[in-house]
Design an enzyme around this catalytic site. Sequence first.
Site, PDB file in Angstrom:
ATOM      1  N   ASN A 111      32.518  54.825  10.608  1.00 43.42           N
ATOM      2  CA  ASN A 111      33.569  55.856  10.618  1.00 43.42           C
ATOM      3  C   ASN A 111      34.819  55.329  11.305  1.00 43.42           C
ATOM      4  O   ASN A 111      34.757  54.528  12.228  1.00 43.42           O
ATOM      5  CB  ASN A 111      33.062  57.146  11.289  1.00 43.42           C
ATOM      6  CG  ASN A 111      33.375  57.190  12.774  1.00 43.42           C
ATOM      7  OD1 ASN A 111      34.485  57.548  13.179  1.00 43.42           O
ATOM      8  ND2 ASN A 111      32.400  56.794  13.594  1.00 43.42           N
ATOM      9  N   PHE A 166      39.692  60.588  15.996  1.00 47.41           N
ATOM     10  CA  PHE A 166      39.852  61.807  16.823  1.00 47.41           C
ATOM     11  C   PHE A 166      40.571  62.929  16.063  1.00 47.41           C
ATOM     12  O   PHE A 166      41.517  63.533  16.563  1.00 47.41           O
ATOM     13  CB  PHE A 166      40.628  61.516  18.109  1.00 47.41           C
ATOM     14  CG  PHE A 166      39.889  60.737  19.158  1.00 47.41           C
ATOM     15  CD1 PHE A 166      38.530  60.485  19.072  1.00 47.41           C
ATOM     16  CD2 PHE A 166      40.574  60.260  20.284  1.00 47.41           C
ATOM     17  CE1 PHE A 166      37.862  59.766  20.058  1.00 47.41           C
ATOM     18  CE2 PHE A 166      39.918  59.542  21.273  1.00 47.41           C
ATOM     19  CZ  PHE A 166      38.562  59.287  21.154  1.00 47.41           C
ATOM     20  N   SER A 192      36.283  54.924  21.901  1.00 50.64           N
ATOM     21  CA  SER A 192      36.371  55.018  20.444  1.00 50.64           C
ATOM     22  C   SER A 192      37.067  53.771  19.934  1.00 50.64           C
ATOM     23  O   SER A 192      38.100  53.370  20.464  1.00 50.64           O
ATOM     24  CB  SER A 192      37.168  56.245  20.022  1.00 50.64           C
ATOM     25  OG  SER A 192      37.498  56.122  18.654  1.00 50.64           O
ATOM     26  N   ASN A 218      38.532  53.696  17.198  1.00 54.02           N
ATOM     27  CA  ASN A 218      39.483  54.162  16.182  1.00 54.02           C
ATOM     28  C   ASN A 218      40.781  54.727  16.744  1.00 54.02           C
ATOM     29  O   ASN A 218      41.585  55.281  16.012  1.00 54.02           O
ATOM     30  CB  ASN A 218      38.801  55.207  15.294  1.00 54.02           C
ATOM     31  CG  ASN A 218      37.538  54.644  14.662  1.00 54.02           C
ATOM     32  OD1 ASN A 218      37.567  53.534  14.141  1.00 54.02           O
ATOM     33  ND2 ASN A 218      36.444  55.366  14.759  1.00 54.02           N
ATOM     34  N   THR A 219      40.970  54.623  18.063  1.00 56.91           N
ATOM     35  CA  THR A 219      42.250  54.966  18.679  1.00 56.91           C
ATOM     36  C   THR A 219      42.782  53.664  19.251  1.00 56.91           C
ATOM     37  O   THR A 219      42.211  53.131  20.202  1.00 56.91           O
ATOM     38  CB  THR A 219      42.058  56.037  19.780  1.00 56.91           C
ATOM     39  OG1 THR A 219      41.634  57.245  19.155  1.00 56.91           O
ATOM     40  CG2 THR A 219      43.343  56.284  20.547  1.00 56.91           C
ATOM     41  N   LYS A 252      32.114  57.566  28.959  1.00 55.78           N
ATOM     42  CA  LYS A 252      31.458  57.057  27.739  1.00 55.78           C
ATOM     43  C   LYS A 252      32.043  55.704  27.370  1.00 55.78           C
ATOM     44  O   LYS A 252      33.239  55.574  27.137  1.00 55.78           O
ATOM     45  CB  LYS A 252      31.622  58.034  26.582  1.00 55.78           C
ATOM     46  CG  LYS A 252      30.880  57.570  25.317  1.00 55.78           C
ATOM     47  CD  LYS A 252      30.681  58.686  24.339  1.00 55.78           C
ATOM     48  CE  LYS A 252      29.997  58.200  23.074  1.00 55.78           C
ATOM     49  NZ  LYS A 252      29.769  59.297  22.120  1.00 55.78           N
ATOM     50  N   ASN A 297      28.989  54.250  22.568  1.00 51.61           N
ATOM     51  CA  ASN A 297      29.705  54.662  21.367  1.00 51.61           C
ATOM     52  C   ASN A 297      29.304  53.780  20.155  1.00 51.61           C
ATOM     53  O   ASN A 297      28.312  53.051  20.226  1.00 51.61           O
ATOM     54  CB  ASN A 297      31.207  54.572  21.659  1.00 51.61           C
ATOM     55  CG  ASN A 297      31.981  55.678  20.994  1.00 51.61           C
ATOM     56  OD1 ASN A 297      31.825  55.915  19.804  1.00 51.61           O
ATOM     57  ND2 ASN A 297      32.809  56.356  21.754  1.00 51.61           N
TER      58      ASN A 297
HETATM   59  C1  LIG Z   1      31.492  60.334  12.196  1.00 58.83           C
HETATM   60  C2  LIG Z   1      31.370  60.062  13.664  1.00 58.83           C
HETATM   61  C3  LIG Z   1      32.318  60.597  14.532  1.00 58.83           C
HETATM   62  C4  LIG Z   1      32.224  60.352  15.907  1.00 58.83           C
HETATM   63  N1  LIG Z   1      33.155  60.907  16.742  1.00 58.83           N
HETATM   64  C5  LIG Z   1      33.046  60.716  18.074  1.00 58.83           C
HETATM   65  C6  LIG Z   1      33.949  61.335  18.973  1.00 58.83           C
HETATM   66  O1  LIG Z   1      34.842  62.085  18.574  1.00 58.83           O
HETATM   67  N2  LIG Z   1      33.798  61.087  20.303  1.00 58.83           N
HETATM   68  C7  LIG Z   1      32.798  60.287  20.790  1.00 58.83           C
HETATM   69  O2  LIG Z   1      32.696  60.119  22.008  1.00 58.83           O
HETATM   70  N3  LIG Z   1      31.909  59.705  19.962  1.00 58.83           N
HETATM   71  C8  LIG Z   1      32.006  59.907  18.627  1.00 58.83           C
HETATM   72  N4  LIG Z   1      31.095  59.325  17.792  1.00 58.83           N
HETATM   73  C9  LIG Z   1      30.053  58.426  18.357  1.00 58.83           C
HETATM   74  C10 LIG Z   1      28.739  59.167  18.596  1.00 58.83           C
HETATM   75  O3  LIG Z   1      28.902  60.168  19.560  1.00 58.83           O
HETATM   76  C11 LIG Z   1      27.645  58.185  19.095  1.00 58.83           C
HETATM   77  O4  LIG Z   1      28.014  57.682  20.346  1.00 58.83           O
HETATM   78  C12 LIG Z   1      27.412  57.017  18.126  1.00 58.83           C
HETATM   79  O5  LIG Z   1      27.506  57.445  16.792  1.00 58.83           O
HETATM   80  C13 LIG Z   1      26.049  56.353  18.349  1.00 58.83           C
HETATM   81  O6  LIG Z   1      24.999  57.247  18.128  1.00 58.83           O
HETATM   82  P1  LIG Z   1      24.184  57.328  16.728  1.00 58.83           P
HETATM   83  O7  LIG Z   1      23.776  55.939  16.370  1.00 58.83           O
HETATM   84  O8  LIG Z   1      23.048  58.264  17.011  1.00 58.83           O
HETATM   85  O9  LIG Z   1      25.138  57.900  15.728  1.00 58.83           O
HETATM   86  C14 LIG Z   1      31.168  59.546  16.418  1.00 58.83           C
HETATM   87  C15 LIG Z   1      30.215  59.028  15.530  1.00 58.83           C
HETATM   88  C16 LIG Z   1      30.298  59.269  14.180  1.00 58.83           C
HETATM   89  C17 LIG Z   1      29.246  58.697  13.263  1.00 58.83           C
END
Ligand SMILES: Cc1cc2nc3c(=O)[nH]c(=O)nc-3n(C[C@H](O)[C@H](O)[C@H](O)COP(=O)(O)O)c2cc1C
Length: 344
Positions: free
Chosen positions: A111, A115, A178, A180-181, A216, A245
């Site tokens: 992804n 944000f 993140s 992506n920022t 985080k 993350n």
């Molecule tokens: C589509 C998407 C959007 C995410 N948006 C955020 C976010 O806004 N803030 C954040 O701290 N982590 C965000 N994450 C990261 C997740 O909170 C998590 O840390 C990461 O996906 C690893 O866990 P997982 O393997 O169970 O997905 C996002 C992940 C995905 C897949």
Amino acid sequence: MPDPYSLLKPLLFRLDPERAHGLGLRGLRLARPLGLFRAPALPERELRVLGLRFPNPVGVAAGLDKDAEAVAALFALGFGFVEVGTVTPRPQAGNPRPRLYRLVREEGLINRMGFNNAGLQALRRRLESLRRESLPGPLGVNIGRNKTTPNEEALADYRNCLEGLHELADYVVLNISSPNTPGLRELQSREALHALLEPLLECRDRLRPSLPLVLKVAPDLEEQEIEAICSVVENLGLEGLISGNTTRSRAEIASHALAGEEGGLSGAPLLKRSNRVLELFRAGLPPSVALIGAGGITRGEHAAAKLQRGADLVQVYSGLIFRGPALVTECRRSCLDVLQREAQ
Ligand SMILES: Cc1cc2nc3c(=O)[nH]c(=O)nc-3n(C[C@H](O)[C@H](O)[C@H](O)COP(=O)(O)O)c2cc1C
């Protein structure tokens, strides 16, 4: 009875991933009053982490419900805590679409959402309408900076969010990881982190001293960087850390057709890396700092393994997309086994 998600999943996976996500969240909200997807009653072992009570250690990771639209419905799946956000002071649209990709066979996601969120004021209104005391577990709020705010002014964005939300959260997460920022992850360096955390802790002490603050971080850190983060967190007395993350690494999916897509990789291909980083943080932090393990949980045993590696709590995002609500029950069961064995 077949798992209802196994019927829905092929339909959802035929849709664009972001559209499926929106529909999924809306579906969960609608399903709650009908009792669909309601979690089975399981024996639980209440935990105390961050000074809060958790009915179980399995939580929703940030980004799944950025604007707190489905908090009660997510708790109804059996989660022990829910984290909403990332929220930024001003609303922002995020990156252009498409910005979310499924790696179906690998059970991974890439992804670059950036944000996208409705902003601080909208989240305030949503959280004010939620009766927090009626929720079965803690509600976390994950905060970040706007894309157009330079890192030199990031403190003001985090401070605005903290001031605006401190009464409405059980814990607050400072998201500096993140991918992506642009530039955000630079806040993880020793000097930048200290300069950010010290005034935020002062701000918290002034507003609400009992509110736990959690950092985080990314799973893409070198050992030296992890050591530096541990020392800042310990010296300043931060309450918790989420590791971590999404990853920028493509090592696990190098030959995949989507490997070249910009963004953060999550889900199964992240498990090994996130576990390694989790272990390093547990070794580097005092036990008084709560550790939340996120990354790659797609089976109950993965959640249990994170507890065994020293996590106090775990969080799930991508696994829920691939496995549906049954994953939550599986994780609760596996974690309960670990907690019971530890208590013996
Ligand atoms: C589509 C998407 C959007 C995410 N948006 C955020 C976010 O806004 N803030 C954040 O701290 N982590 C965000 N994450 C990261 C997740 O909170 C998590 O840390 C990461 O996906 C690893 O866990 P997982 O393997 O169970 O997905 C996002 C992940 C995905 C897949």
